[in-house]
Each structure stands twice: as C-alpha cells, then as structure tokens.
Design a protein around this motif. Structure first.
Motif, PDB file in Angstrom:
ATOM      1  N   GLU A   1       0.427  -1.458   0.159  1.00 16.83           N
ATOM      2  CA  GLU A   1       0.079   0.191   0.373  1.00 16.83           C
ATOM      3  C   GLU A   1       0.311   1.114  -0.227  1.00 16.83           C
ATOM      4  O   GLU A   1       0.486   2.060  -0.523  1.00 16.83           O
ATOM      5  N   ARG A   2       2.316   1.439   0.621  1.00 14.58           N
ATOM      6  CA  ARG A   2       3.038   2.120   0.674  1.00 14.58           C
ATOM      7  C   ARG A   2       3.352   2.332  -1.082  1.00 14.58           C
ATOM      8  O   ARG A   2       4.114   3.689  -1.594  1.00 14.58           O
ATOM      9  N   LEU A   3       4.054   1.498  -1.020  1.00 11.57           N
ATOM     10  CA  LEU A   3       3.889   0.991  -2.907  1.00 11.57           C
ATOM     11  C   LEU A   3       3.090   1.821  -4.193  1.00 11.57           C
ATOM     12  O   LEU A   3       3.167   2.782  -4.438  1.00 11.57           O
ATOM     13  N   PHE A   4       1.881   1.751  -4.156  1.00  9.09           N
ATOM     14  CA  PHE A   4       1.066   1.196  -4.745  1.00  9.09           C
ATOM     15  C   PHE A   4      -0.209   2.252  -4.579  1.00  9.09           C
ATOM     16  O   PHE A   4      -0.275   2.304  -3.287  1.00  9.09           O
ATOM     17  N   ASP A   5      -0.821   2.557  -6.011  1.00  9.65           N
ATOM     18  CA  ASP A   5      -2.432   2.304  -5.291  1.00  9.65           C
ATOM     19  C   ASP A   5      -3.275   1.293  -4.827  1.00  9.65           C
ATOM     20  O   ASP A   5      -2.314   0.598  -4.871  1.00  9.65           O
ATOM     21  N   ALA A   6      -4.238   1.556  -4.175  1.00  7.32           N
ATOM     22  CA  ALA A   6      -5.229   0.547  -3.704  1.00  7.32           C
ATOM     23  C   ALA A   6      -5.350  -0.517  -4.584  1.00  7.32           C
ATOM     24  O   ALA A   6      -5.126  -1.938  -4.500  1.00  7.32           O
ATOM     25  N   GLU A   7      -5.609  -0.332  -5.733  1.00  6.24           N
ATOM     26  CA  GLU A   7      -6.117  -1.461  -7.168  1.00  6.24           C
ATOM     27  C   GLU A   7      -4.828  -1.882  -7.434  1.00  6.24           C
ATOM     28  O   GLU A   7      -4.897  -3.283  -7.684  1.00  6.24           O
ATOM     29  N   GLN A   8      -3.330  -1.038  -7.713  1.00  9.58           N
ATOM     30  CA  GLN A   8      -2.301  -1.956  -7.733  1.00  9.58           C
ATOM     31  C   GLN A   8      -1.751  -2.894  -6.518  1.00  9.58           C
ATOM     32  O   GLN A   8      -1.257  -3.820  -7.169  1.00  9.58           O
ATOM     33  N   ALA A   9      -1.953  -2.406  -5.821  1.00 13.05           N
ATOM     34  CA  ALA A   9      -1.605  -3.067  -4.653  1.00 13.05           C
ATOM     35  C   ALA A   9      -2.371  -4.361  -4.263  1.00 13.05           C
ATOM     36  O   ALA A   9      -1.459  -5.437  -4.136  1.00 13.05           O
ATOM     37  N   LYS A  10      -3.533  -4.407  -4.631  1.00 18.10           N
ATOM     38  CA  LYS A  10      -4.499  -5.512  -4.254  1.00 18.10           C
ATOM     39  C   LYS A  10      -3.941  -6.815  -5.512  1.00 18.10           C
ATOM     40  O   LYS A  10      -3.889  -7.728  -5.495  1.00 18.10           O
ATOM     41  N   PHE A  11      -3.519  -5.809  -7.069  1.00 19.91           N
ATOM     42  CA  PHE A  11      -3.048  -6.509  -7.624  1.00 19.91           C
ATOM     43  C   PHE A  11      -1.505  -7.401  -7.980  1.00 19.91           C
ATOM     44  O   PHE A  11      -1.584  -8.172  -8.114  1.00 19.91           O
ATOM     45  N   GLN A  12      -0.891  -6.511  -7.404  1.00 23.93           N
ATOM     46  CA  GLN A  12       0.538  -7.116  -7.025  1.00 23.93           C
ATOM     47  C   GLN A  12       0.662  -8.598  -6.178  1.00 23.93           C
ATOM     48  O   GLN A  12       1.095  -9.610  -6.613  1.00 23.93           O
ATOM     49  N   LEU A  13      -0.506  -8.193  -5.106  1.00 28.65           N
ATOM     50  CA  LEU A  13      -0.915  -9.011  -3.869  1.00 28.65           C
ATOM     51  C   LEU A  13      -1.188 -10.478  -4.513  1.00 28.65           C
ATOM     52  O   LEU A  13      -0.911 -10.817  -3.872  1.00 28.65           O
TER      53      LEU A  13
END
Length: 519
Positions: A219-231
């Motif tokens: 969440e620190r690195l990406f926006d919420a949508e990107q963070a969820k996708f990455q995880l």
C-alpha cells in the motif's frame, strides 16, 4: 503515471546506489595499479591478481547470494553487501602489504553479488509497466560509477603533483593510490545507512508468512488497486508447485533448457572475452603503452568513462525499438572494427631512444645510464623493447620508468589507439553491456530464472577473472597488438554465433520467449 518522487522510484534510487559503488570499485583500480605495483614490487601476475581478485570474490559469492537473499531477505542481504564494500574500501586504503590489499579487494568483490540482488529487489517493488525502466537505473548507475572513478583518479593524480606543503604531509604525492581506493568508503557508508530506510519486499514478506507487513508495504508502494493486484499475483504464484533447488538445477541442465542455456553461456562468455573489463580496469595502462604519458593517459580514461555513460543511454533508449539482436550484432561489429584499429596502431609502432632523449633522462633519472648501449637502436616490437629495458634496468627501476621511457621512445599514431578504444567502449555500451542482462531475464522460465541466471552469472564472472588475470602477462609477453587482435577475433566469433543462433525477443511476452527458447 508514476511521479518522479514516488516510493518505488525513491527506493530504486537508493538500491541502485549499489550499482554505482560496483562501477566505482571495479574501475578505480585502473588508476592505482601502476603505483601499487611500484610500492609492493609486484610481478605482472601479481598485478593481474590485484585487479582480478574482486571478480574471484564475486564468483564465490554468487553461489550463495540467491539462497541467502531468500533466507534473510533482499534488504538485509543488501545491507550486508554495503558493509562489505565499506570494509573493503577502508582496508584497501590502509593496506600495509600486498596480501592485505588482495584480501581487501577480494572482500569487495564478494559484494559484487549486488548485481544479482539489487535488480531482484527493484523488480519486486515495481509494477509491470515500469519494471524495465526501474531495473535499467541500476545499469546506468554502474556506468556512472565507472566514469566518476576515472574523474577521481585524474583529480588525485593532479593533486599529487601539487607543490603545496599539505600535499606532502598527507602523503598525496607518494601514496595517491590509497586515496583513490579509499574514496569508495564515502558512497559505501551512505548506501549502508540509506538501506535501513527501504522496506522489505512484499514478495519476500509473503514468502516468510508475514501478510500484514506485506500489505502495508504494498500500500506504501502502489495505489489501492495496484497493491491488491500485486499481492494477488504473488499469492497465486505461491500456489504453484515449488520444487527444491536440486530439482531446479537439474531442470536447468535438462533437455528443455538446453538451447536457452547455450544462448546464456554464449552471451556470458562473449561479454568478457572481448576485453571490456581489461579496458575499464587497465585504461590508463593501455594508453601509457601508446606513449602519451601518465597525465594524458588518465585524462583519456576520463573520456572513456563519459563515452560509456552516453552510449548506455543510447542502449536504454533503443533496446525496445530496435530489438536485442540488432543491437548485439551492430555492437559486436563495432567491437571487431575497434579492436582491429587498436591492433593495427600498436603493430605499426617502433621504439628508439635517441641520444638527446637519453641525455635529458639521465639528468633526472641516473638509473637510465644503464641504457647507454640501447641509444639509437630501433625496435619494431614493444615486447622486445620492454624486455631489453627490464633486463637493463631491473624490475623495480623498470616499473618506475616504464611510462616515461615509452613516451620518449615510441613512434606511433597514438590518436588511432584512442579512436579504437573509444569506439570499442561505445560499441560495447550499446550492446553486450546492458543487453546481456535483459536477455538473461527473458529467456529462462519463471520457475528456474534465479538459479539459471546464477549459473550463467558464475560463468560470466569466471571468464572476467581469467581475462583480467592474464592481461598483464599478455601485454608483457605477447604485446599490445597481438592482445587486441585476440579480442577482435573472439568478438568476431561471438558475433557469428549470435547471428546464427540468437532469436529476437522484442515485443514478445515472457511466455512466448520461453516457448521459443524451449522448442
């Protein structure tokens, strides 16, 4: 769009500082080796070992870097590496003997495994859209490190000739090589401190069963949508079957991987046998052989550093437009032509110490009187000329006077050698330098990419070590012309093999590339 000061970019800049330190560490020895050889009375083989010992350290460290980073984490491993750079720089600067210097540079070489760990960390904190650019920052920092080391060496050389009392008091006039090597401690200390401010990678945190911290970092690195996708992507990859390292190693050497491994080994060897690290690590020595003198040799090495940076930027701008294969073929063609120019330039050289030059030298260097029988004798070979000088003066006096004697005795087209070396660096910087690591990241399947890159990385380091180790011997016993001719022939053979076997990977997905290389 990613802003200039995004967390990913900020952490990438911190981690890629290791690439800068590697470039500085690897090439700063080029300006120090001649003075070190005099201080410690080193033979050509010992000089070669001082220059190449970091590569030997890197070769050993690369066997353990991947597993260690999986166990301790990328950040912790990088912190250890930064500390090793710092210890190496300080011990090199204060080395009281050849063996201590050798050990210090070996420790610094073990830190070279940052070349494997830093790109992995950067890739793991980047989105797919920006991963290529972010990883390329590390390569750019490497060549910036090369360039700054040449500037630093030239600065200390000029400072050593200054007449101010403090220059003598600080030992800059007689021990400038210690300052050259010690300068690395400044960026190494800065990197060591800054690494404590970067997060651990989300992938490693999930691997170590720390989902809450992994989510905070994402969440620190990406926006919420990107963070969820990455995880989600990371978690899904963990659901796939993971084999032990022995099974992965067996697969790397198995039939499906045979073609990809062959291409990887070809590029790993080709990058080094063309002589690139010889040019970077021995640049002033090479230019001194053309008779330009020590000051001019160091200044020309600075020019080489600038060219390296410029053409690395060219490669970064064109690799996705022109493709990997065209860059390699154009670059290797340039290497062949450049090495041919260097070989021709040195082959046309002749050496003669005339009476006037002899008298002038005797006034400042009484040892030169031993060369009286050589006055007005002409030599058409640098090997023969240096052999007679060494037998007449003795090893220690010859090491101290070699540059001056070559400068006054040689008759050759020195700018031709500068053109050849400059062309070589430009050709390499836009081809084998950056392109090799890009292809390595593409041709191996995801499940064995780490181990496969380690295998070809070990071969690359082994080849680099051998080329650096034997260069002083080649220069003394084969001569500059033959040495550069050998590099040119090896570049030609490499280019023919790449033209015959290397498929283009531009605009292909990783799955398409993997399929292409396993059929």
């Amino acid at each position: 769009m990613m802003t200039r000061l995004s967390p990913t970019l900020r952490y990438t800049l911190i981690v890629s500082l290791g690439g800068f330190i590697f470039g500085f560490d690897a090439s700063v020895i080029s300006g120090a080796i001649s003075a070190i050889a005099i201080d410690f009375s080193l033979s050509p083989w010992q000089q070669g070992l001082v220059v190449s010992s970091p590569t030997l350290g890197a070769l050993i460290a690369m066997f353990f870097a991947g597993p260690l980073s999986d166990r301790l984490g990328r950040r912790t491993t990088l912190i250890i590496i930064a500390f090793m750079y710092l210890i190496s720089a300080l011990c090199s600067a204060f080395a009281a003997s050849y063996s201590v210097l050798l050990a210090a540079r070996f420790i610094g070489g073990m830190a070279f495994c940052s070349l494997l760990i830093a790109p992995v960390y950067i890739a793991e904190i980047s989105t797919a859209a920006h991963r290529g650019k972010m990883v390329s920052v590390n390569q750019l920092n490497i060549v910036l490190g090369f360039a700054l080391s040449y500037f630093s060496n030239y600065y200390f050389l000029q400072l050593s000739q200054h007449q101010a009392p403090w220059v003598s008091e600080w030992g800059l006039d007689s021990k400038s090589w210690r300052y050259m090597l010690g300068m690395e401690a400044i960026p190494a200390l800065a990197w060591f401190v800054l690494l404590f401010f970067i997060p651990r990678s989300p992938r490693w945190l999930l691997l170590r069963n720390k989902p809450a911290e992994a989510e905070q970092v994402a969440e620190r690195l990406f926006d919420a949508e990107q963070a969820k996708f990455q995880l989600d992507q990371i978690r899904s990859s963990f659901e796939q079957k993971v084999t032990c390292w022995r099974q992965k190693l067996k697969y790397v050497f198995g039939r499906p991987m045979r073609f990809a491994l062959m291409i990887g080994l070809l590029l790993a060897i080709a990058q080094q046998v063309t002589g690139i690290n010889v040019v970077f690590f021995y640049a002033p020595t090479i230019f001194e052989q053309s008779g330009v003198g020590t000051d001019a040799a160091f200044m020309q090495a600075v020019w080489i550093g600038v060219v390296n940076v410029v053409f690395t930027l060219v490669a970064m701008a064109t690799i996705d437009k022109w493709g990997r294969r065209p860059l390699l073929l154009v670059g290797l063609t340039g290497v062949v032509v450049s090495m041919a120019i260097c070989a021709y330039g040195f082959s046309q050289a002749s050496y003669r110490l005339d009476a006037q030059q002899y008298q002038q030298l005797v006034k400042t260097e009484p040892k030169v009187v031993a060369l009286a029988p050589l006055v007005d004798k002409r030599f058409d070979s640098d090997v023969a000329f240096k052999s007679v000088l060494k037998s007449s003066l003795g090893d220690d006096a010859y090491a101290q006077l070699e540059s001056r004697l070559l400068k006054v005795a040689i008759e050759m087209n020195a700018p031709l050698v500068l053109i050849g070396i400059t062309g070589f660096v430009a050709a390499f910087a836009m081809s084998l330098g950056p392109v090799m690591w890009v292809i390595f990241s593409e041709i191996f399947p995801n499940q064995v990419r780490g181990i496969a890159i380690s295998v070809v990385g070990v071969v690359n380091s082994s080849t680099s070590f051998l080329v650096q180790l034997i260069f002083p011997w080649e220069l003394n016993y084969l001569g500059a012309a033959v040495t550069f001719a050998i590099y040119g022939v090896l570049a030609l053979l490499s280019g023919l093999l790449i033209w015959r076997y290397l498929p283009e990977t531009r605009a292909c997905t990783l799955e398409q590339v993997s399929q292409k290389y396993q059929n």
